[in-house]
Design a protein around this motif. Structure first.
Motif, PDB file in Angstrom:
ATOM      1  N   HIS A 108       0.837  -1.207   0.000  1.00 33.02           N
ATOM      2  CA  HIS A 108       0.000   0.000   0.000  1.00 33.02           C
ATOM      3  C   HIS A 108       0.873   1.257   0.000  1.00 33.02           C
ATOM      4  N   TYR A 109       1.981   1.212   0.726  1.00 33.85           N
ATOM      5  CA  TYR A 109       2.883   2.354   0.823  1.00 33.85           C
ATOM      6  C   TYR A 109       4.047   2.280  -0.180  1.00 33.85           C
ATOM      7  N   GLY A 110       4.004   1.333  -1.093  1.00 37.65           N
ATOM      8  CA  GLY A 110       5.066   1.216  -2.089  1.00 37.65           C
ATOM      9  C   GLY A 110       6.368   0.680  -1.515  1.00 37.65           C
ATOM     10  N   CYS A 111       6.267  -0.131  -0.481  1.00 35.60           N
ATOM     11  CA  CYS A 111       7.450  -0.673   0.197  1.00 35.60           C
ATOM     12  C   CYS A 111       7.506  -2.189   0.052  1.00 35.60           C
ATOM     13  N   THR A 112       8.650  -2.735   0.448  1.00 32.99           N
ATOM     14  CA  THR A 112       8.834  -4.188   0.527  1.00 32.99           C
ATOM     15  C   THR A 112       9.441  -4.496   1.897  1.00 32.99           C
ATOM     16  N   PHE A 113       9.664  -5.764   2.158  1.00 31.70           N
ATOM     17  CA  PHE A 113      10.296  -6.146   3.424  1.00 31.70           C
ATOM     18  C   PHE A 113      11.739  -5.641   3.507  1.00 31.70           C
TER      19      PHE A 113
END
Length: 172
Positions: A108-113
């Protein structure tokens, strides 16, 4: 005498003009600073995200809050969209379900782990968690975040065996 009086008037006028200009300049600088501050506040206003709006409203929390480049993600547990526990008694599947929800929030926030900087795990059965903790290597492929693993007496519902919360730093 007239020249002297005229000179005094000229000096007083110059001082008043300088003072007025200085005040106007200070006011302009103050307005510019306030405008910059307002822009900064707007840029860093909290952005709240609800993964399961009805459940989160009922329990009184937001699943994630982003401020600037930082995102705080509430502990994910193994539940369905109505808030019912899933994979009851199965630590590994509950952990996988937690990471699946966390992945949705990160996306949702354009992030990954890879953007996760802190991971805290709470479990009611540490030995069981340690047996399946190796699964985390499938989640964190490049590096592991900082964090803590905590054995707790209980979680929100007795069927929950594990809860995972994250802190994220999203690069600009």
């Amino acid at each position: 005498m007239i020249k002297k009086h005229f000179l005094r008037i000229s000096i007083v006028s110059a001082i008043l003009l300088a003072a007025t200009f200085g005040c106007n300049q200070q006011e302009k600088e103050k307005e510019t600073a306030e405008q910059s501050e307002n822009v900064e506040i707007e840029m860093h206003a909290p952005d709240y995200f609800l993964l399961r709006p009805e459940v989160e409203k009922a329990y009184g929390y937001s699943h994630a809050v982003k401020i600037g480049n930082s995102i705080k993600i509430s502990g994910a547990v193994s539940m369905d969209d109505e808030g019912n526990p899933t994979a009851v008694g199965d630590m590994e599947q509950q952990m996988k379900n937690c990471y699946a929800d966390l992945d949705k929030i990160l996306k949702h926030y354009g992030c990954t782990f890879d953007d996760v900087v802190v991971e805290n795990v709470f479990t009611t059965d540490m030995p069981k968690f340690l047996e399946v903790a190796g699964y985390r290597a499938e989640i964190y492929k490049n590096h592991f975040p900082t964090g803590s693993w905590l054995g707790v007496k209980e979680l929100a519902l007795p069927e929950f065996l594990v809860e995972i919360e994250l802190e994220v730093h999203k690069p600009e």
